[in-house]
Design an enzyme around this catalytic site. Structure first.
Site, PDB file in Angstrom:
ATOM      1  N   CYS A 153       0.976  -1.198  -0.125  1.00 23.52           N
ATOM      2  CA  CYS A 153       0.148  -0.114  -0.006  1.00 23.52           C
ATOM      3  C   CYS A 153       0.835   1.148  -0.131  1.00 23.52           C
ATOM      4  O   CYS A 153       0.447   2.273  -0.729  1.00 23.52           O
ATOM      5  CB  CYS A 153      -0.772   0.132   1.204  1.00 23.52           C
ATOM      6  SG  CYS A 153      -2.371  -0.811   1.093  1.00 23.52           S
ATOM      7  N   CYS A 238      -7.118  -7.657  -2.316  1.00 22.35           N
ATOM      8  CA  CYS A 238      -7.380  -7.430  -0.912  1.00 22.35           C
ATOM      9  C   CYS A 238      -8.803  -6.973  -0.583  1.00 22.35           C
ATOM     10  O   CYS A 238      -9.163  -6.443   0.524  1.00 22.35           O
ATOM     11  CB  CYS A 238      -6.595  -6.322  -0.524  1.00 22.35           C
ATOM     12  SG  CYS A 238      -4.791  -6.826  -0.678  1.00 22.35           S
ATOM     13  N   CYS A 261      -5.396   1.686   4.518  1.00 24.36           N
ATOM     14  CA  CYS A 261      -4.157   1.520   3.305  1.00 24.36           C
ATOM     15  C   CYS A 261      -3.132   2.459   4.027  1.00 24.36           C
ATOM     16  O   CYS A 261      -2.016   2.341   3.256  1.00 24.36           O
ATOM     17  CB  CYS A 261      -4.883   1.766   2.132  1.00 24.36           C
ATOM     18  SG  CYS A 261      -5.806   3.330   1.911  1.00 24.36           S
TER      19      CYS A 261
HETATM   20 FE1  SF4 Z   1      -1.182  -3.642  -2.505  1.00 21.02          FE
HETATM   21 FE2  SF4 Z   1      -3.540  -4.619  -1.342  1.00 21.02          FE
HETATM   22 FE3  SF4 Z   1      -2.727  -2.302  -0.814  1.00 21.02          FE
HETATM   23 FE4  SF4 Z   1      -3.635  -2.602  -3.073  1.00 21.02          FE
HETATM   24  S1  SF4 Z   1      -4.847  -2.871  -1.280  1.00 21.02           S
HETATM   25  S2  SF4 Z   1      -1.833  -1.679  -2.660  1.00 21.02           S
HETATM   26  S3  SF4 Z   1      -3.038  -4.772  -3.658  1.00 21.02           S
HETATM   27  S4  SF4 Z   1      -1.713  -4.456  -0.145  1.00 21.02           S
END
Ligand code: SF4
Length: 265
Positions: A153, A238, A261
Site C-alpha cells: 500500500c 485485498c 491503507c
Molecule cells: Fe497492494 Fe492490497 Fe494495498 Fe492494493 S490494497 S496496494 S494490492 S496491499
C-alpha cells in the site's frame, strides 16, 4: 437504421462537446497558480475552518472550499462510486479527481473510472506507482500484498498520492464516520500534517444509505460491485464480498491485522 445512425451521431456530438468543455477547463486550470501559501498559512486556515464548520452541511463546507482554494483542490476517488466528486463538482466543475491506479483493480472499477470520465464534469487524474506490478514482483517477489500489505500500500497508494498532492492546497476525501471506529470522530475540515495541506471530509456524517440514495436521485455512476456484496471496494486481491449484516469494511484485507491503507492515518 436512420434512428440508429442519428443516435450514434448524437452520442458523438455529445462526446465532442464533453471533450471540448474538459479541454477548456484544462486551459483555465493551467492559469491557476500552484500552491503559493505556506504550510503555516494553510494550517491556520484549516484549524480556524475546522471549528467554524464543525456542524456545517456538506454544501456549506464545499462552497467555502471553492472560494478558499478553487482549483488548488483535488478530490480523491476510489471509483466505488462517483458521489463525492459529483457533490464537489456542483461547486467546482471539472475539479481534478485523483484515481489511484494501483494495477490491482477489479475490471468493474476500471470500467467505472472510464464511465465517470466519459460522462461527468470531472477531470480524472490517474495516479500511478513508480513500479508496475511486474516490476514490483521482480524486485520484491510475487504477490507482495499477501506478505507485506503495508509495504505494498505504501508503494502503490500512499507515496504516489503524496507526490501528486504536492500540487494542491486542499484535498477532499469520502471518509465517513460510520466506516469504522477509527474514523468515528472525523471532522469536516482537518489539518493533514503528513501532507502539509488542508483535508476536507464533506461526507463525514453521511451513512451508506445516504450515498446510495444520492447516487439514485442524481443518476451518479456507481461501481456495479456495490450492488453485488461489496460496500467497500479496494484492490481485487485485498477485497472480498461481505455477508449481510457484516461490517461494511470487513471485506478489506480480511483475515489480516490491517484495516486502513495508510492514506488517512
Ligand atoms: Fe497492494 Fe492490497 Fe494495498 Fe492494493 S490494497 S496496494 S494490492 S496491499
Amino acid at each position: 437504421m436512420t434512428s440508429v445512425s442519428t443516435s450514434l451521431a448524437d452520442q458523438r456530438r455529445r462526446q465532442r462537446e464533453h471533450d471540448d468543455q474538459r479541454a477548456e477547463h484544462h486551459r483555465e486550470r493551467a492559469l491557476v497558480l500552484r500552491q503559493n501559501r505556506s504550510r503555516d498559512q494553510l494550517k491556520a486556515i484549516a484549524l480556524q475552518a475546522s471549528e467554524k464548520f464543525a456542524d456545517a452541511s456538506t454544501d456549506e463546507v464545499l462552497a467555502w472550499v471553492a472560494e478558499e482554494f478553487g482549483y488548488r483542490t483535488a478530490v480523491a476517488c476510489s471509483m466505488a462510486d462517483a458521489v463525492l466528486p459529483d457533490v464537489v463538482s456542483k461547486h467546482l466543475p471539472w475539479v481534478d479527481t485523483l484515481f489511484l491506479d494501483t494495477g490491482y483493480h477489479f475490471a468493474e472499477t476500471i470500467g467505472t473510472r472510464d464511465a465517470v470520465e466519459a460522462t461527468m464534469q470531472l477531470s480524472i487524474v490517474d495516479v500511478s506507482p513508480k513500479r508496475t506490478v511486474e516490476q514490483q514482483d521482480a524486485e520484491f517477489g510475487k504477490d507482495l500484498f499477501s506478505r507485506d500489505p503495508g509495504l505494498c500500500c505504501e508503494m502503490r497508494k500512499v507515496e504516489p498520492l503524496a507526490e501528486t498532492l504536492e500540487g494542491y492546497e486542499a484535498w477532499v476525501t469520502g471518509v465517513r464516520r460510520e466506516d469504522s471506529w477509527l474514523r468515528a470522530s472525523t471532522p469536516l475540515v482537518d489539518w493533514d500534517e503528513k501532507n502539509g495541506m488542508v483535508k476536507i471530509n464533506p461526507m463525514a456524517a453521511w451513512t451508506f444509505d445516504d450515498v446510495v440514495d444520492y447516487a439514485a436521485e442524481h443518476d451518479v455512476v456507481i461501481n456495479p460491485l456495490m450492488n453485488d456484496g461489496y460496500p467497500s471496494i479496494g484492490c481485487a486481491p485485498c477485497t472480498r464480498r461481505v455477508e449481510p449484516g457484516e461490517d461494511p469494511r470487513a471485506g478489506r484485507w480480511a483475515g489480516l491485522d490491517k484495516t486502513e491503507c495508510g492514506l488517512h492515518s
